[in-house]
Design a protein around this motif. Structure first.
Motif, PDB file in Angstrom:
ATOM      1  N   SER A 365      23.972  25.782  -6.427  1.00 15.69           N
ATOM      2  CA  SER A 365      24.928  24.675  -6.518  1.00 15.69           C
ATOM      3  C   SER A 365      24.763  23.867  -7.800  1.00 15.69           C
ATOM      4  O   SER A 365      25.634  23.067  -8.153  1.00 15.69           O
ATOM      5  CB  SER A 365      24.763  23.746  -5.312  1.00 15.69           C
ATOM      6  OG  SER A 365      23.457  23.186  -5.291  1.00 15.69           O
ATOM      7  N   GLU A 366      23.631  24.066  -8.528  1.00 16.48           N
ATOM      8  CA  GLU A 366      23.393  23.349  -9.773  1.00 16.48           C
ATOM      9  C   GLU A 366      23.788  24.159 -11.011  1.00 16.48           C
ATOM     10  O   GLU A 366      23.676  23.666 -12.141  1.00 16.48           O
ATOM     11  CB  GLU A 366      21.904  22.980  -9.882  1.00 16.48           C
ATOM     12  CG  GLU A 366      21.451  22.006  -8.803  1.00 16.48           C
ATOM     13  CD  GLU A 366      19.945  21.825  -8.754  1.00 16.48           C
ATOM     14  OE1 GLU A 366      19.496  20.742  -8.319  1.00 16.48           O
ATOM     15  OE2 GLU A 366      19.213  22.770  -9.132  1.00 16.48           O
ATOM     16  N   LEU A 367      24.268  25.368 -10.797  1.00 12.47           N
ATOM     17  CA  LEU A 367      24.557  26.238 -11.934  1.00 12.47           C
ATOM     18  C   LEU A 367      25.809  25.838 -12.688  1.00 12.47           C
ATOM     19  O   LEU A 367      25.899  26.038 -13.901  1.00 12.47           O
ATOM     20  CB  LEU A 367      24.698  27.694 -11.475  1.00 12.47           C
ATOM     21  CG  LEU A 367      23.439  28.399 -10.973  1.00 12.47           C
ATOM     22  CD1 LEU A 367      23.790  29.796 -10.476  1.00 12.47           C
ATOM     23  CD2 LEU A 367      22.389  28.466 -12.071  1.00 12.47           C
ATOM     24  N   VAL A 368      26.807  25.280 -12.015  1.00 13.90           N
ATOM     25  CA  VAL A 368      28.103  25.074 -12.640  1.00 13.90           C
ATOM     26  C   VAL A 368      28.112  23.927 -13.650  1.00 13.90           C
ATOM     27  O   VAL A 368      28.855  23.951 -14.621  1.00 13.90           O
ATOM     28  CB  VAL A 368      29.198  24.874 -11.574  1.00 13.90           C
ATOM     29  CG1 VAL A 368      29.055  23.521 -10.906  1.00 13.90           C
ATOM     30  CG2 VAL A 368      30.576  25.045 -12.176  1.00 13.90           C
ATOM     31  N   ASP A 369      27.298  22.911 -13.451  1.00  8.74           N
ATOM     32  CA  ASP A 369      27.143  21.815 -14.419  1.00  8.74           C
ATOM     33  C   ASP A 369      25.685  21.404 -14.353  1.00  8.74           C
ATOM     34  O   ASP A 369      25.317  20.365 -13.830  1.00  8.74           O
ATOM     35  CB  ASP A 369      28.071  20.657 -14.061  1.00  8.74           C
ATOM     36  CG  ASP A 369      28.136  19.626 -15.184  1.00  8.74           C
ATOM     37  OD1 ASP A 369      27.952  20.003 -16.352  1.00  8.74           O
ATOM     38  OD2 ASP A 369      28.362  18.445 -14.886  1.00  8.74           O
TER      39      ASP A 369
END
Length: 739
Positions: A365-369
């Protein structure tokens, strides 16, 4: 096998592009402090030079005995063999050399980071741009793949047309996403494909022969006016923070390309995260997970590593092409604190210079930003204390596995000059993660004034891209902001223009920065890359004169521009012209030992681009150096050379003074080839343009020595000096044989 970029480059020098050779390198360099002449125990053509002084001139400057030549610049055209005409992009940054024929012919993969509206069409207000102007900007970013070849005279040129030549732009072709966020309903702003690539800053290579291009400042493009109304798509909105889940997140990824395959569809990998990627540096152990190190080029950005799920299999290319599609991303947690802090800009250091740390896993869930979401999850105070660093730009891995990080600067920590930090993994295992696997770190080379007396050793500031040579020296290019360059009130005023430095890493002067090259006004050097034989160092010159629109520049009036490079010089007022981001090849001219006839045996002159002296260009000329070429090099036999001499035919496009020198390598008493020595020289004035014939005949003492030889490798060096004092230098390799 444990390979890094440097061992990979060393390997292809002897084994070809498909082979990786991991070679241990003993580093025993030394430096002569009395003369500031850099040298190493395992010398290359770039490890021995006399350091040059800082400069604020509008010129590309290299040491005596070196030559620098522009190969291509923004707006220059080249072609694919199908007839497609391509245009070289703006603001070239990262580059990598992929061999086709060893070190003499290959492919250059080049990033084009961002447009420059003022220089491209004159409209800087985003709201005022037309769709056509935005389209021009879209075409100027992305990547260029260039087929290049070194000629018999040692000069590099683009091979055109060529099946390999192509462009990737901000508008296309289509790229495909891979990894956990690709076509994931939880992240509808990503989807399956993206149009082209943009914000391409630095990058890296892989041991399976692909290039990795890093999309960095993707958030800027709405600021350029790349709206849906002008581009026909909302993809350039680039959602951030909570918006990144639903808004377009098409850019900001590590993108993989195959320079050798024109049909390859670019791959945007989501597993290594989405942040302001500066570059990638790999470490590959056979049959182990593949590791990429990366920096988030933003003040208070983190340092990351990606550990693949699939193992790296040497020689199994199709399998390795899937490696970056799955794995885990980690961010470095630094103890006792992550940032290098000062009490004031250019002031006293207030933080530790070494410590330990570990790698914290980044959730899907932290990969996109990545930066914003990690900071939100661990808390702002914790992130600033243990994760934030001072603009981590380039990351490189030494052959022994040590990781070097260029921390450029950070105004929020009062860090004006930056530093180079090195990190050693627990048990030298790049796959080690978690709090139980502690790495160690130290600030290896701090930026700032060195306090040394010699003018070429006064220190670097704001380190950016890094590269190792085969002797183990660390090369550093600097990235001082153009807005503060040469400002007497700034702590880095001593540095003057941005520059290229070499740092020996052993011996009595390990860590001392020796200045090798100076950039033109308001430019920075980017993407330093050696050919495998280290006979050439490629450098990109980015954003010369970029402060022009902020200093009263008027579009279309070159005299108001802050730089005229490479076609002129603002310093001397010569040939006012638009500054052009360009690719430069630096080569070393032949070393020369003393002549037996006692005339000094000086080496051929170095070349500065354009390095014009103060003066008025010759009437009717634009002030650029004369165009000089070889027409014929005579019959290359020793009998003619030792008899009446040899005639060499040259061509020149304006009146000039020619200095023509022939260098040759004679056999020593041990039976080996000696250093090149001067065999003959002639200076001749040419009063008209066109063909000219020059005769060279060695002195009597040399003719005696030459008659004993069967084969003499030689170099012909020609320098043309025009009426304005501009110099153009060409060299040609020859081989004289006994008939």
């Amino acid at each position: 096998m444990d390979s890094t970029r440097r061992s990979f480059i060393r390997g292809i020098a002897s084994a070809g592009a498909s082979t990786v050779a991991a070679v241990a390198l003993e580093r025993t360099g030394y430096l002569d402090t009395a003369t500031a002449l850099a040298n190493t125990a395992e010398p290359s053509d770039f490890s021995a030079f006399r350091a040059i002084a800082a400069s604020s001139a509008d010129a590309f400057e290299v040491p005596e005995g070196y030559a620098a030549k522009v190969i291509i610049g923004y707006g220059d055209q080249f072609a694919n063999e199908d007839g497609t005409v391509l245009t070289y992009g703006f603001n070239n940054d990262f580059l990598a050399y992929f061999p086709l024929n060893g070190s003499d012919e290959g492919l250059l993969f080049i990033n084009h980071e961002y447009p420059a509206p003022f220089f491209q069409h004159g409209v800087t207000a985003a709201a005022s741009k037309t769709a056509a102007q935005v389209a021009l900007e879209q075409e100027s970013v992305g990547n260029s793949i260039l087929h290049v070849k070194r000629g018999a005279d040692g000069a590099w040129a683009v091979v055109s047309p060529s099946r390999y030549n192509r462009r990737i732009t901000g508008a296309g072709p289509v790229h495909r996403f891979t990894g956990p966020l690709a076509d994931n309903p939880a992240y509808p702003g990503i989807g399956e494909t993206a149009a082209g690539s943009l914000a391409n800053c630095s990058g890296g290579i892989t041991p399976w022969g692909t290039a990795l291009s890093c999309e960095e400042n993707y958030q800027d493009y709405i600021g350029y006016g790349w709206t849906a109304a002008r581009t026909g798509t909302p993809d350039y909105i680039n959602g951030n923070g909570s918006d990144a889940t639903t808004q377009p997140a098409k850019y900001g990824w590590v993108v993989e390309h195959d320079p050798y395959d024109p049909s390859f569809v670019g791959r945007k990998h989501t597993a290594p995260g989405r942040f302001r990627h500066e570059n990638t540096a790999f470490r590959a152990l056979a049959n182990k997970p593949f590791v990429l190190y990366m920096g988030d080029d933003i003040a208070n950005g983190g340092v990351y590593k990606f550990v693949s799920e699939l193992p790296y299999r040497p020689g199994r290319r199709e399998e390795n092409l899937r490696i970056l599609s799955s794995g885990k991303l980690y961010i470095a947690h630094w103890d006792p604190q992550s940032r290098r802090t000062f009490d004031a800009p250019g002031g006293t250091l207030t933080s530790p210079t070494s410590g330990t740390g570990y790698w914290r896993e980044v959730a899907e869930s932290e990969l996109v930003d990545t930066n914003a979401r990690i900071a939100a999850n661990v808390g702002a105070a914790e992130f600033q204390l243990h994760y934030a660093t001072n603009r981590p730009e380039d990351v490189e891995v030494d052959e022994d596995g040590t990781v070097y990080v260029a921390l450029t600067n950070n105004s929020t920590a009062n860090d004006t000059h930056g530093s180079i930090r090195r990190l050693r993994e627990a048990a030298n295992d790049p796959t080690s993660v978690g709090q139980s696997a502690q790495f160690t770190w130290e600030d290896y080379a701090p930026g700032g004034p060195s306090g040394r007396a010699d003018e070429g050793e006064q220190g670097f500031s704001s380190p950016d891209n890094l590269v190792f040579d085969k002797a183990g020296n660390l090369w550093v290019v600097t990235d001082i902001s153009s807005s503060v360059l040469n400002n007497p009130a700034n702590p880095n005023a001593y540095h003057r223009n941005n520059a290229v430095f070499m740092l020996p890493r052993s011996g009595p002067n390990a860590g001392v920065a020796f200045r090798f090259a100076n950039m033109p006004v308001e430019a920075e050097a980017t993407g330093p890359y050696f050919t495998p034989d280290e006979q050439t160092l490629f450098i990109n010159v980015q954003h010369p004169g970029e402060e022009t629109p902020n200093k009263g520049g008027v579009y279309g009036n070159p005299q108001t521009y802050t730089s005229y490079w490479p076609k002129g010089s603002k310093t001397t007022g010569q040939n006012p012209s638009a500054p052009i981001p360009s690719l430069v090849a630096i080569t070393k001219l032949p070393d020369v030992e003393p002549d037996p006839d006692g005339d000094g045996g000086t080496p051929p002159p170095s070349n500065v681009i354009p390095a014009p002296p103060t003066g008025t260009p010759a009437p009717g000329k634009d002030g650029t150096p004369a165009r000089l070429s070889f027409v014929s090099a005579a019959r290359q036999n020793l009998a003619s050379l030792t008899g009446g001499g040899l005639d060499f035919k040259l061509r020149i496009d304006e009146p000039a003074t020619l200095t023509v020198t022939l260098y040759g390598q004679l056999t020593t008493r041990t039976g080996r080839r000696g250093k090149p020595r001067r065999l003959a020289r002639v200076t001749q004035r040419v009063n008209v343009s066109g063909d000219v014939t020059v005769r060279l005949r060695p002195a009597a003492t040399l003719r005696v020595l030459l008659r004993r030889e069967r084969v003499v490798p030689a170099t012909l060096a020609v320098t043309a000096t025009d009426a304005a004092g501009n110099k153009a230098t060409r060299t040609k390799r020859l081989s004289f044989r006994r008939s």
